[in-house]
Design a protein around this motif. Structure first.
Motif, mmCIF file in Angstrom:
data_model
loop_
_atom_site.group_PDB
_atom_site.id
_atom_site.type_symbol
_atom_site.label_atom_id
_atom_site.label_comp_id
_atom_site.label_asym_id
_atom_site.label_seq_id
_atom_site.Cartn_x
_atom_site.Cartn_y
_atom_site.Cartn_z
ATOM 1 N N LYS A 43 0.835 -1.195 0.000
ATOM 2 C CA LYS A 43 0.000 0.000 0.000
ATOM 3 C C LYS A 43 0.876 1.253 0.000
ATOM 4 C CE LYS A 43 -3.950 -2.148 0.166
ATOM 5 N NZ LYS A 43 -4.883 -2.104 -0.978
ATOM 6 N N GLY A 44 0.561 2.164 -0.909
ATOM 7 C CA GLY A 44 1.301 3.408 -0.989
ATOM 8 C C GLY A 44 2.516 3.375 -1.887
ATOM 9 N N LYS A 45 2.834 2.222 -2.427
ATOM 10 C CA LYS A 45 4.014 2.126 -3.297
ATOM 11 C C LYS A 45 3.757 2.803 -4.642
ATOM 12 C CE LYS A 45 7.975 0.671 -4.948
ATOM 13 N NZ LYS A 45 9.244 1.298 -4.539
ATOM 14 N N TYR A 46 2.578 2.597 -5.194
ATOM 15 C CA TYR A 46 2.221 3.193 -6.480
ATOM 16 C C TYR A 46 0.938 4.011 -6.307
ATOM 17 C CZ TYR A 46 5.379 -0.568 -7.853
ATOM 18 O OH TYR A 46 6.462 -1.409 -7.939
ATOM 19 N N THR A 47 0.962 5.226 -6.796
ATOM 20 C CA THR A 47 -0.200 6.103 -6.653
ATOM 21 C C THR A 47 -1.126 5.956 -7.858
ATOM 22 O OG1 THR A 47 0.929 7.958 -7.718
ATOM 23 C CG2 THR A 47 1.171 7.752 -5.327
ATOM 24 N N ALA A 48 -2.333 6.468 -7.721
ATOM 25 C CA ALA A 48 -3.334 6.355 -8.788
ATOM 26 C C ALA A 48 -2.921 7.076 -10.057
ATOM 27 C CB ALA A 48 -4.679 6.890 -8.293
ATOM 28 N N ASP A 49 -2.110 8.122 -9.900
ATOM 29 C CA ASP A 49 -1.677 8.881 -11.078
ATOM 30 C C ASP A 49 -0.390 8.336 -11.692
ATOM 31 O OD1 ASP A 49 0.110 9.569 -9.127
ATOM 32 O OD2 ASP A 49 -0.172 11.743 -9.292
#
Length: 426
Positions: free
Chosen positions: A206-212
């Motif tokens: 969680k938090g490694k890759y963002t939605a953008d």
């Protein structure tokens, strides 16, 4: 004359057995290296769990390989019957071994305890499983991981080992013409293939890759520990590659062992330098984690053939491995394949390079032989691992809850923190 030959045989038997055991102990010490490396590269709140994984997987690997793995890989059924030693052989059997050694040029053949062979082989199994541990760190359930270790060490790894090092036909269909001195593919790529299957089903932290589409770095908690782990692995690799000569007796074999040690060290140094330079060019800084992975990449790259290359060629093979690992880590991140310690890149991608680097110094190796061997190992381990991971996901689940991941798996999986005075997940 016969008495002298018996005496020489006994000395060589003792020396080769002792060498095997010492090299096996060095490889066993690599388990500490993996534990320290991974503990240094995960966040503090996940340290206890990753250490538990590493010590537990070693015990599981040793037990499963004893129960059925060694029998699948080499035959013998040692779990119930034990291993026959020279002390249990009759005079005629010993005389036959001496006669064969004499005919082959006594001193170059030798013999060693079957128990020492098992010990050396079992620590290799644990090494392959340790590769999986780092790749799935910080979000996998401990007991799902250990359940997979049972199958990996008892069946998946030994089966492909029987096709490669033991020379059995693949499901009775074809024999591999594949050269892999100490296991760039058989051990390292196999471990990475199992890790890749698990990571694909597990997903990213969680938090490694963002939605953008942004990639957020998640730094490890203890880089001194990671550096210590790398040095331990570097040292243990002398046993990993050196012991793969399978003996020491004889001038020719002793010289080969010395070359293996020299080239192993040279490749590690080349890998670190290559990775450090590329990281400086790409990131503008001397990235320690890339340097550490570069050294390990150099070691993986030379493992498939550490005896034949010149020291210069070994350094170049390692340096190319170090360069490859930097680009591989960056590429996997862009593909949103989250590997906290870079295990898939170091052992998998560079393991493939090591398999084909054999062609640079081994005149008997062929491109097609290496390709078919590599594909056989990858397909078998990846597909079977994907099946096992999928079953575990359906039955008990692979991933901890989002809340447990946020608080850290130390508390949810182990009930304790590694640094309770400095880190609180409450």
């Amino acid at each position: 004359m016969e008495s002298n030959l018996n005496h020489i045989f006994e000395l060589q038997y003792a020396m080769d057995t002792f060498y095997f055991l010492v090299c096996g102990a060095l490889v066993m010490w690599m388990a500490a290296g993996f534990a320290m490396l991974e503990a240094g590269l995960v966040r503090a709140k996940n340290t206890t769990e990753i250490l538990t994984k590493n010590v537990a997987l070693f015990a599981v690997a040793c037990t499963m390989y004893l129960i059925c793995g060694y029998d699948i890989m080499y035959g013998g059924g040692i779990f119930l019957s034990g291993i026959t030693t020279v002390a249990e052989m009759d005079d005629a059997a010993i005389a036959g071994v001496i006669a064969a050694s004499t005919e082959a040029g006594f001193g170059d053949m030798g013999e060693y305890s079957g128990a020492s062979d098992f010990f050396f082989q079992v620590v290799f199994v644990a090494t392959a499983m340790s590769i999986v541990s780092g790749a799935v760190a910080e979000r996998m359930k401990l007991w799902a991981f250990l359940a997979f270790a049972v199958i990996m060490c008892g069946v998946i790894y030994p089966m492909q080992g029987s096709w490669t090092w033991n020379g059995d036909a693949v499901f009775g269909l074809y024999e591999l013409s594949y050269s892999d001195y100490a296991g760039s593919g058989i051990v390292h790529m196999a471990g990475a293939s199992a890790a890749l299957a698990g990571v694909l089903l597990l997903g990213a932290r969680k938090g490694k890759y963002t939605a953008d589409g942004q990639i957020k770095a998640i730094p490890g908690a203890n880089l001194p520990l990671a550096t210590l782990g790398t040095f331990i692995l570097w040292m243990g690799w002398f046993g990993f590659n050196g012991g793969s000569t399978l003996k020491l007796g004889g001038i020719g074999v002793a010289n080969e062992v010395a070359n293996v040690f020299l080239n192993t060290n040279a490749a590690a140094a080349g890998g670190l330098i290559g990775a450090l330079i590329v990281a400086r060019i790409m990131f503008g800084k001397a990235d320690l984690t890339m340097a550490l992975n570069g050294a390990l990449a150099g070691l993986v790259a030379i493992t498939a053939e550490p005896a034949d290359p010149s020291p210069l060629l070994a350094t170049c093979i390692g340096a190319i491995g170090g360069i490859i690992v930097v680009f591989s880590i960056v590429t996997l991140d862009k593909l949103r394949i989250d590997d906290p310690v870079g295990a898939i890149s170091v052992h998998g991608v560079v393991g493939i390079w090591g398999i084909f680097a054999v062609l640079l110094s081994d005149a008997d190796a062929t491109f097609m032989g290496q390709l078919v061997g590599m594909l056989t190992i990858f397909v078998w381990v990846f597909v079977t691992s994907l099946i096992v991971w999928s079953i575990l996901k359906a039955v008990i689940g692979l991933r901890v809850s989002e809340e447990e991941e946020y608080e850290g798996v130390d508390l949810s999986e182990c009930g304790m923190e590694a640094y309770p005075e400095f880190v609180s997940s409450k």
